[in-house]
Design a protein around this motif. Structure first.
Motif, mmCIF file in Angstrom:
data_model
loop_
_atom_site.group_PDB
_atom_site.id
_atom_site.type_symbol
_atom_site.label_atom_id
_atom_site.label_comp_id
_atom_site.label_asym_id
_atom_site.label_seq_id
_atom_site.Cartn_x
_atom_site.Cartn_y
_atom_site.Cartn_z
ATOM 1 N N ILE A 100 0.812 -1.326 -0.062
ATOM 2 C CA ILE A 100 0.054 -0.002 0.251
ATOM 3 C C ILE A 100 0.970 1.222 0.028
ATOM 4 C CG2 ILE A 100 -1.892 1.264 1.152
ATOM 5 C CD1 ILE A 100 -2.452 -1.246 2.622
ATOM 6 N N ASP A 119 -6.966 -0.052 -3.017
ATOM 7 C CA ASP A 119 -7.990 -0.720 -2.477
ATOM 8 C C ASP A 119 -7.382 -2.026 -2.117
ATOM 9 O OD1 ASP A 119 -10.255 -2.152 -1.593
ATOM 10 O OD2 ASP A 119 -11.624 -0.997 -2.940
ATOM 11 N N PHE A 120 -7.100 -2.385 -0.811
ATOM 12 C CA PHE A 120 -6.441 -3.493 -0.407
ATOM 13 C C PHE A 120 -7.138 -4.700 -0.474
ATOM 14 C CE2 PHE A 120 -4.610 -6.654 2.643
ATOM 15 C CZ PHE A 120 -3.478 -6.619 2.215
ATOM 16 N N ARG A 164 -21.020 -0.051 -8.130
ATOM 17 C CA ARG A 164 -21.196 -0.772 -6.933
ATOM 18 C C ARG A 164 -22.865 -0.597 -6.662
ATOM 19 N NH1 ARG A 164 -17.190 -1.686 -2.496
ATOM 20 N NH2 ARG A 164 -15.429 -1.058 -3.609
ATOM 21 N N ARG A 166 -25.127 -0.257 -3.871
ATOM 22 C CA ARG A 166 -25.085 0.032 -2.459
ATOM 23 C C ARG A 166 -26.693 0.079 -2.013
ATOM 24 N NH1 ARG A 166 -21.751 4.480 -3.974
ATOM 25 N NH2 ARG A 166 -19.434 3.932 -3.918
ATOM 26 N N VAL B 26 -22.011 7.455 2.068
ATOM 27 C CA VAL B 26 -22.160 6.066 1.368
ATOM 28 C C VAL B 26 -21.996 6.238 -0.056
ATOM 29 C CG1 VAL B 26 -23.632 4.279 0.907
ATOM 30 C CG2 VAL B 26 -23.444 5.064 3.309
ATOM 31 N N SER B 28 -20.090 8.632 -1.491
ATOM 32 C CA SER B 28 -18.864 8.868 -1.769
ATOM 33 C C SER B 28 -18.029 7.770 -1.823
ATOM 34 C CB SER B 28 -18.428 10.040 -1.046
ATOM 35 O OG SER B 28 -18.372 9.499 0.390
ATOM 36 N N GLY B 29 -18.637 6.633 -1.504
ATOM 37 C CA GLY B 29 -17.615 5.451 -1.222
ATOM 38 C C GLY B 29 -16.929 5.452 -0.086
ATOM 39 N N ASP B 32 -16.837 1.804 1.089
ATOM 40 C CA ASP B 32 -16.443 0.528 0.131
ATOM 41 C C ASP B 32 -15.301 -0.115 0.457
ATOM 42 O OD1 ASP B 32 -18.489 1.585 -1.217
ATOM 43 O OD2 ASP B 32 -17.622 2.459 -2.947
ATOM 44 N N ASP B 33 -14.518 0.264 0.959
ATOM 45 C CA ASP B 33 -13.049 -0.017 1.524
ATOM 46 C C ASP B 33 -12.866 0.246 2.706
ATOM 47 O OD1 ASP B 33 -10.597 -1.095 1.806
ATOM 48 O OD2 ASP B 33 -9.481 0.019 0.446
ATOM 49 N N TYR B 35 -10.856 -1.285 4.807
ATOM 50 C CA TYR B 35 -9.551 -1.868 5.348
ATOM 51 C C TYR B 35 -8.085 -1.113 4.965
ATOM 52 C CZ TYR B 35 -5.477 -4.461 6.485
ATOM 53 O OH TYR B 35 -4.305 -5.043 7.063
ATOM 54 N N THR B 36 -8.052 -0.416 3.970
ATOM 55 C CA THR B 36 -6.955 0.124 3.489
ATOM 56 C C THR B 36 -6.903 1.346 4.288
ATOM 57 O OG1 THR B 36 -7.522 -0.371 1.352
ATOM 58 C CG2 THR B 36 -5.572 0.928 1.392
ATOM 59 N N VAL B 39 -4.812 1.175 7.632
ATOM 60 C CA VAL B 39 -3.155 0.759 7.383
ATOM 61 C C VAL B 39 -2.531 2.164 6.889
ATOM 62 C CG1 VAL B 39 -1.457 -0.217 5.969
ATOM 63 C CG2 VAL B 39 -3.517 -1.514 6.456
ATOM 64 N N ARG B 40 -3.146 3.042 6.046
ATOM 65 C CA ARG B 40 -2.730 4.059 5.422
ATOM 66 C C ARG B 40 -2.741 5.053 6.687
ATOM 67 N NH1 ARG B 40 -6.897 5.397 1.992
ATOM 68 N NH2 ARG B 40 -5.961 4.053 0.378
ATOM 69 N N PHE B 43 1.024 5.610 8.149
ATOM 70 C CA PHE B 43 2.319 5.867 7.468
ATOM 71 C C PHE B 43 2.807 6.814 7.704
ATOM 72 C CE2 PHE B 43 0.412 3.061 3.626
ATOM 73 C CZ PHE B 43 0.971 1.699 4.423
ATOM 74 N N GLU B 46 6.241 6.452 9.962
ATOM 75 C CA GLU B 46 7.106 5.756 9.524
ATOM 76 C C GLU B 46 7.966 6.509 8.653
ATOM 77 O OE1 GLU B 46 7.787 2.546 9.971
ATOM 78 O OE2 GLU B 46 6.161 2.257 11.247
ATOM 79 N N VAL B 47 7.532 7.589 7.551
ATOM 80 C CA VAL B 47 8.345 8.169 6.717
ATOM 81 C C VAL B 47 9.108 9.115 7.429
ATOM 82 C CG1 VAL B 47 7.990 9.939 4.897
ATOM 83 C CG2 VAL B 47 6.501 8.295 5.076
ATOM 84 N N LYS B 49 10.420 8.814 10.494
ATOM 85 C CA LYS B 49 11.575 8.054 11.127
ATOM 86 C C LYS B 49 12.438 7.701 9.988
ATOM 87 C CE LYS B 49 11.609 3.703 11.905
ATOM 88 N NZ LYS B 49 10.804 2.339 11.848
ATOM 89 N N GLU B 50 12.073 7.500 8.934
ATOM 90 C CA GLU B 50 13.139 7.076 7.881
ATOM 91 C C GLU B 50 13.920 8.191 7.525
ATOM 92 O OE1 GLU B 50 12.758 6.756 3.125
ATOM 93 O OE2 GLU B 50 11.213 7.321 4.339
ATOM 94 N N ASP B 51 13.607 9.557 7.570
ATOM 95 C CA ASP B 51 14.483 10.558 7.184
ATOM 96 C C ASP B 51 14.781 11.306 8.465
ATOM 97 O OD1 ASP B 51 15.842 12.352 5.807
ATOM 98 O OD2 ASP B 51 14.438 12.725 4.518
#
Lengths: 792, 64
Positions: A100, A119-120, A164, A166, B26, B28-29, B32-33, B35-36, B39-40, B43, B46-47, B49-51
């Motif tokens: 990602i 979209d994972f 989709r 919905r 709803v 606007s989506g 829909d996802d 999960y991502t 995680v996002r 981030f 991390e960036v 720390k990297e620099d």
């Protein structure tokens, strides 16, 4: 021998060679290049998030040339205007948080990429880029260079971009919103009848409730009316008939009550009922967005191929426009989309997509090549015999079985019961109404509607969705992915289990190796192993591993001929390893087996024969099945391994070999016609017809993200031996549904008592309805969880 | 006593407002996802720390 180090980029062991760069080990040049790209662009954070997250890039010259064809590109792009283009690409390698991160930082690699979003769960990336600075092809090639090659297939080209759906969320949202508000508004009237201020404002409250229930009745509940109407027209009393009747009566009676100031109506029960029903529907709709259960050959076939014109120049054309007699160039690693004759080049064709057999087949110039194979050794030229849709494999999809819908022909437990349920409720309603007509005609209409309201089988309708929905999730966690909930019910009823052979009951790797011939000395085996060390061919790799514990000898000269074999010089000794023709061991070659032949100093030594390894637990699994189910092995291969199989499997197992895809389908149909419920377990495209025709088609997959033909369920190969217990769990789920329906009947009997005796007040209905629903939800969830505890 | 009409109106307007916001999100989506984004959001750290050089300079600036 030194310890094999693992690649810093992709994590594979560095077997053939180890490249050291920046104090890190890499297994191949490709991995090193990706690392270089990332470190130059300040993107080494990629390796901080996850250890060795990468894939070695698989660069193929000209693989994405078709993206230069504007009419093809136009079909793939989501948006294309004023220099800005947007495309959503499917990237199978997406698997961790590093993926990602790197894909959302593409703009650091090329400033013309404006944004990218992953979209994972679906393994897609949506890239917005400046088409004046970077073309679509360049962008895709860039992704390929960093190990994230997108998968673009004919399917992407032919299907319209789907929106989709919905609507279930909207419907549920509206019903929930109305339910909450109506509950608040109706609360005062539950207890305080006749209070002064309540009397003043009750009509306001009631009309507000009416307003809230309008969208619920006309929009949220619309699905039930449509389904009930369709059911009645097909002369089927499905579960939606009594539901729709209940909702309709609730709404009409409530509206009449508040219009004539007869009472407060049942708007709370109406909105609650619809809300709970939709909740069940929503719960059952667990989908695995990263899996596709609808794939046909189009998902694997390329969009475009390179056609060679009569004047020798090349052009990229859309694959459907290929006609008989066209000359087509197939590059290394490209799929052959049509039945054709090999004209030029050395063909080594991997048919694993089709048959599950991983060992590539060698073809000579002039021989026929079937569509669906993948060329794995260099470029070849072929002449088309048939257009894409009429090829040997693809014409399977013109069979009518692919047009029929499995869901419609199956009568679920709920619908079977609802038939009797609806009839008995109508009988009870008629009898009690006629009784009241005699005793007290004023109450007759009241009783009639009350019965229809209270008998509305809300809890009954929710039993199956919650039990199946929860089971679907449990199976998903166990890596048994079902397409939808009805598949579990069908699975519970099967009595015949049919297996494909190659790739289904055997593993994808040929690991059982036996040696035939004059025995080799330790030194000879060492030389053999040293020669194999440099080869990347799968057979060389497994033979290398097989010859464990030998010293390595220094190779002086080495040559590998792709698709043939290799030769190596060790000073005085010369060794030749490879196919029968390469080692010139013609008489030793018996076509049926996969073998590597060895020749030392012009003297033929013998051959290593590779055999398919049967999946662990196969015998035990079949033994379990044998007591209750009919067992059949339906294989497209020759009967070379029949003897081994007969020994391994229970004696009642039927064996059918050399079956064409069409014949597999017909065999299953004939079984069904003689009254069997069939589950088909297969893996390749040649099983697609059989999987579709069977009651439940289960595809076995070594890697669920990569490949599986259209089916009802995908089973991870590591869980193959558990298949029996999964089917038993499906049966258990069916019993849970039966018990849960029993509970909902108890509630209905209590409710009917109130209704028949003309005592049904809104508050009783408002308590009974949610209470029955919640007990059913709790019961089914608990029971399915207990049932799944035994599953591994 | 007609204050109840005002209260009713306000409560319903607020409820409907939130409901419209839900429908819009709803559309606007946003759902829909699911999960991502989880995680996002992790981030950024991390960036940095990297620099480490960037980090130091910003701290310095603040001290000045």
């Amino acid at each position: 021998m030194s310890k094999i180090s693992s690649c810093f980029h992709c994590g594979d062991p560095c077997e053939a060679e180890t490249i050291v760069f920046d104090e890190k080990n890499f297994c191949c040049n490709g991995c090193k290049v990706v690392y270089e790209i990332f470190s130059e662009n300040d993107l080494t954070g990629y390796y901080d998030l996850q250890n060795a997250p990468g894939a070695s890039p698989n660069e193929t010259e000209g693989k994405y040339d078709f993206l230069e064809n504007t009419s093809i590109a136009e079909k793939l792009l989501e948006f294309n205007d004023e220099g800005t283009q947007i495309i959503t690409l499917y990237i199978p390698h997406i698997h961790c948080s590093s993926c990602i991160w790197i894909l959302e930082n593409l703009n650091k690699l090329n400033k013309n990429i404006k944004a990218s979003q992953v979209d994972f769960p679906k393994k897609t990336v949506r890239v917005t880029f400046n088409s004046e600075g970077i073309s679509l092809k360049e962008m895709v090639v860039l992704l390929g260079r960093i190990g994230y090659a997108p998968y673009i297939s004919l399917d992407d080209y032919e299907t319209e971009k789907k929106h989709r759906d919905r609507s279930i969320i909207y419907k549920l949202g509206i019903a929930g919103f109305a339910f909450g508000n109506v509950m608040f508004l109706s609360f005062p009237e539950y207890f305080d009848v006749g209070e002064f201020w309540l009397e003043q404002y009750k009509s306001t409250f009631r009309w507000l409730m009416f307003t809230f229930s309008l969208p619920v009745f006309f929009y949220s509940a619309s699905g039930y009316f449509i389904s009930a109407y369709k059911g009645l027209r097909a002369k089927v009393l499905n579960i939606d008939v009594p539901l729709a009747l209940g909702i309709l009566v609730l709404f009409v009676r409530s509206t009449i009550e508040i219009s004539f100031d007869l009472g407060s109506g049942f708007f709370d029960s109406l909105t609650g009922l619809v809300f709970f029903l939709l909740l069940g529907k929503f719960f059952q709709q667990k989908t695995y967005s990263f899996l596709s259960f609808e794939r046909d050959y189009k998902s694997y076939f390329p969009i475009a191929v390179t056609r060679i014109k009569s004047n020798g120049s090349e052009e990229n054309v859309q694959v459907n426009t290929i006609e008989k007699g066209d000359r087509v160039l197939i590059r290394n690693d490209e799929l052959i989309p049509v039945d054709a004759i090999l004209m030029k080049g050395k063909a080594l064709i991997d048919y694993s997509f089709v048959t599950g057999e991983i060992e590539p087949l060698e073809k000579e110039v002039g021989s026929k090549i079937y569509a669906g194979g993948k060329q794995v050794s260099g470029s070849i030229e072929i002449e088309t015999l048939k257009p894409v849709s009429q090829s040997y494999l693809t014409q399977l999809w013109s069979n009518q079985v692919f047009d029929s819908d499995k869901e419609n022909s199956f009568s679920s437990l709920t619908n079977t019961i609802s038939k009797y349920f609806t009839v008995s409720i109508l009988m009870i309603a008629l009898v009690s109404t006629s009784y009241w007509l005699v005793v007290e005609p004023g109450q007759a209409m009241n009783v009639f509607t009350a019965i229809l309201i209270i008998a509305c089988p809300c809890a009954l309708a929710m039993s199956a969705p919650f039990a199946l929905g929860n089971m679907l999730r449990i199976f998903g966690k166990l890596k048994f992915y079902l397409k939808n909930a009805p598949a579990i019910e069908r699975l519970a009823k099967i009595d015949t289990v049919i297996f494909d052979k190659t790739g289904t009951i055997t593993t994808n790797t040929k690991n059982v190796i036996t040696y035939n011939g004059t025995s080799l000395s330790i030194r000879e085996e060492s030389m053999l192993k040293s020669a194999l060390r440099s080869s990347g061919h799968p057979l060389s790799r497994s033979l290398y591993k097989h010859l464990n514990g030998h010293e390595l000898v220094k190779v002086q000269e080495y040559e590998e001929i792709t698709g043939q074999g290799m030769q190596a010089d060790f000073g005085a000794d010369h060794i030749k390893i490879g196919s029968a023709s390469f080692v010139s061991a013609g008489e030793m070659n018996n076509g049926l087996q996969t073998a590597v032949h060895v020749k030392l100093n012009e003297e033929y030594k013998g051959s290593y024969v590779f055999q398919n390894e049967y999946r662990p637990g196969l015998s035990a699994l079949f033994k379990k099945f044998a007591s209750e189910y009919e067992l059949v092995i339906l294989s497209g291969d020759n009967n070379g391994e029949a003897a081994v199989l007969k020994e391994l499997l229970p004696s009642k197992t039927k064996f059918l070999f050399s079956q064409k895809p069409e014949e597999k389908l017909n065999y299953i149909r004939s079984q069904q016609q003689s009254g069997h419920q069939v589950v088909m377990v297969g893996d390749g495209l040649n099983d697609a017809g059989a999987l579709r025709q069977s009651d439940v088609g289960i595809a076995i997959s070594e890697n669920v993200n990569v490949f599986s033909p259209a089916c009802d369920a995908i089973l991870d190969a590591s869980k193959f031996k558990e298949l029996y217990s999964y089917i038993q769990a499906a049966k258990g789920t069916r019993n849970i549904i039966k018990m849960s329906i029993g509970i909902s009947f108890l509630y209905n009997i209590v409710g009917l008592y109130f209704a028949i005796t003309a005592q049904l007040s809104p508050v009783v209905a408002a308590i009974l309805m949610p209470l029955s629903s919640i007990s059913v939800v709790v019961f089914t969830t608990l029971m399915t969880n207990i049932l799944s505890r035994k599953l591994k | 006593m007609s204050v109840i009409y005002i209260l009713l109106t306000i409560s319903i307007v607020v409820a409907v407002l939130f409901f419209i916001l839900f429908i819009l999100s709803v559309r606007s989506g946003q759902f829909d996802d699911t999960y991502t984004p989880s995680v996002r959001m992790l981030f950024e750290d991390e960036v940095v720390k990297e620099d480490p050089s960037v980090k130091k300079s910003t701290i310095k600036n603040r001290e000045e």
